[in-house]
Every structure is written in C-alpha cells, then in structure tokens.
Design an enzyme around this catalytic site. Structure first.
Site, PDB file in Angstrom:
ATOM      1  N   ASP A 114      -5.395  64.079   9.052  1.00  0.00           N
ATOM      2  CA  ASP A 114      -5.222  63.808   7.613  1.00  0.00           C
ATOM      3  C   ASP A 114      -5.904  64.920   6.809  1.00  0.00           C
ATOM      4  O   ASP A 114      -7.013  65.356   7.132  1.00  0.00           O
ATOM      5  CB  ASP A 114      -5.831  62.446   7.270  1.00  0.00           C
ATOM      6  CG  ASP A 114      -5.429  61.955   5.888  1.00  0.00           C
ATOM      7  OD1 ASP A 114      -4.695  60.953   5.814  1.00  0.00           O
ATOM      8  OD2 ASP A 114      -5.854  62.572   4.878  1.00  0.00           O
ATOM      9  N   ILE A 115      -5.233  65.338   5.737  1.00  0.00           N
ATOM     10  CA  ILE A 115      -5.753  66.450   4.918  1.00  0.00           C
ATOM     11  C   ILE A 115      -6.971  66.019   4.092  1.00  0.00           C
ATOM     12  O   ILE A 115      -7.772  66.856   3.668  1.00  0.00           O
ATOM     13  CB  ILE A 115      -4.629  67.004   4.006  1.00  0.00           C
ATOM     14  CG1 ILE A 115      -4.894  68.440   3.608  1.00  0.00           C
ATOM     15  CG2 ILE A 115      -4.410  66.124   2.784  1.00  0.00           C
ATOM     16  CD1 ILE A 115      -3.712  69.117   2.919  1.00  0.00           C
ATOM     17  N   HIS A 138      -1.356  50.897  -1.874  1.00  0.00           N
ATOM     18  CA  HIS A 138      -2.020  52.187  -1.677  1.00  0.00           C
ATOM     19  C   HIS A 138      -1.197  53.172  -0.859  1.00  0.00           C
ATOM     20  O   HIS A 138      -1.730  54.144  -0.324  1.00  0.00           O
ATOM     21  CB  HIS A 138      -3.407  51.981  -1.026  1.00  0.00           C
ATOM     22  CG  HIS A 138      -4.390  53.069  -1.356  1.00  0.00           C
ATOM     23  ND1 HIS A 138      -4.419  54.278  -0.687  1.00  0.00           N
ATOM     24  CD2 HIS A 138      -5.348  53.147  -2.291  1.00  0.00           C
ATOM     25  CE1 HIS A 138      -5.375  55.035  -1.193  1.00  0.00           C
ATOM     26  NE2 HIS A 138      -5.942  54.366  -2.172  1.00  0.00           N
ATOM     27  N   HIS A 188       3.605  55.821   8.055  1.00  0.00           N
ATOM     28  CA  HIS A 188       2.508  56.475   8.775  1.00  0.00           C
ATOM     29  C   HIS A 188       1.394  55.484   9.060  1.00  0.00           C
ATOM     30  O   HIS A 188       1.139  54.570   8.276  1.00  0.00           O
ATOM     31  CB  HIS A 188       1.969  57.686   8.005  1.00  0.00           C
ATOM     32  CG  HIS A 188       1.556  57.379   6.600  1.00  0.00           C
ATOM     33  ND1 HIS A 188       2.457  57.268   5.572  1.00  0.00           N
ATOM     34  CD2 HIS A 188       0.344  57.159   6.044  1.00  0.00           C
ATOM     35  CE1 HIS A 188       1.826  57.000   4.443  1.00  0.00           C
ATOM     36  NE2 HIS A 188       0.528  56.911   4.704  1.00  0.00           N
TER      37      HIS A 188
END
Ligand code: DGP
Length: 144
Positions: A32-33, A94, A101
């Site tokens: 995750d970024i 959210h 994902h």
C-alpha cells in the site's frame, strides 16, 4: 454498479509501478502506498470489479486461496504476529479505490496498524433478519 477505471487498472496494466509481492494469473498483491503499518499489503483480483459482491465465484476462490499465503509471507517478513484483513465496499464504508481489494495490515506493539472503532449494539429481530438473508440466498443471491 457501473465501474470507472481506477488507479489499480493502471497498476494491472503496467502503466503505474508498484512494489509487487505476489502475482499469478488471477491475483496481484503489492504494498500500500500509504501504509498504516510496516508491511501493509493490498491483494486484488485481476477480474475488474468494484465491490466484493460483484466478483465471480472463480475470482473469489482465487483471492481466497491467495490471502492466507500472502498473510503468512507478510508476517514472516515483518515479524508481526497480529494483523487485520480489511475489505471496504462503498465510499460510506471508506472505499476510495473502486476495484476490489483486501488490505493485510500488520499490528505492532507500537500501536501501528488498523485503529478500530467498534461499538457493539444489541441484536434485535435476529430471527426475522436471519430468515430474510437466508431467503435471499435461497433465491439465488449467493449464486448469481
Ligand atoms: P480503500 O480505502 O479500502 O479503498 O483503500 C485504498 C488503498 O489504496 C489506500 O490504502 C491507498 C492505496 N492506494 C491508492 N492509490 C495507490 C497507488 O497508486 N499505489 C498503491 N500501491 N496503493 C495505492
């Protein structure tokens, strides 16, 4: 739901780089970024669907097969012993990227990881509700 092109399409198509940790014919997993903790990993189906309930049985099975394997690898690599698996559907829940994902989010002693606000209510009308869901499943919701 109508599905817009997402940033994960660009990653799947090789147009955007990612820190890939796993890939096969059906599934891609990458870091995750904006990690909540070290090792925060995203696992996505190559089938392009916005939300979990839209996935085919085959894509669901492939994701289900991959998740525990990737979770084990994240634990091994980070030394974490606890983790959450999070899967958001809908902006109210959210979801910000509308390609299915799963987040694998290690939890560490320093408190990094997924913060959970969980205020349990009281189950009322459970019999009717369970029957309604069971009826929807019988009517084919679960197999369509
Ligand atoms: P969600 O709120 O469940 O839709 O989470 C989407 C996650 O996707 C969020 O934790 C950040 C991550 N993300 C968004 N854009 C990128 C990207 O370009 N690369 C990577 N690796 N992760 C991304």
């Amino acid at each position: 739901m109508t599905r817009m092109t997402t940033i994960f399409d660009a990653i799947l198509d090789g147009e955007l780089p990612c820190h890939r940790v796993f890939e096969n014919e059906h599934v891609l997993a990458f870091l995750d970024i904006g990690p909540l903790s070290r090792g925060h990993t995203l696992v996505i189906p190559k089938e392009r669907r916005a939300q979990l309930h839209e996935l085919s049985d085959d894509a669901s099975a492939e994701i289900g097969r991959a998740l525990p394997r990737i979770a084990r690898a994240v634990l091994t690599a980070t030394g974490a012993t606890a983790y959450n698996v999070l899967q958001n559907n809908g902006s109210e829940a959210h979801q910000s990227v509308f390609h299915v994902h799963f987040h694998i989010i290690p939890r560490f002693d320093d408190g990094s990881g997924l913060g959970i606000g969980w205020t349990p209510g009281e189950l009322t009308g459970g019999e009717d509700l369970a029957a309604a869901v069971a009826r929807a499943i019988d009517d084919g919701e679960a197999t369509r």
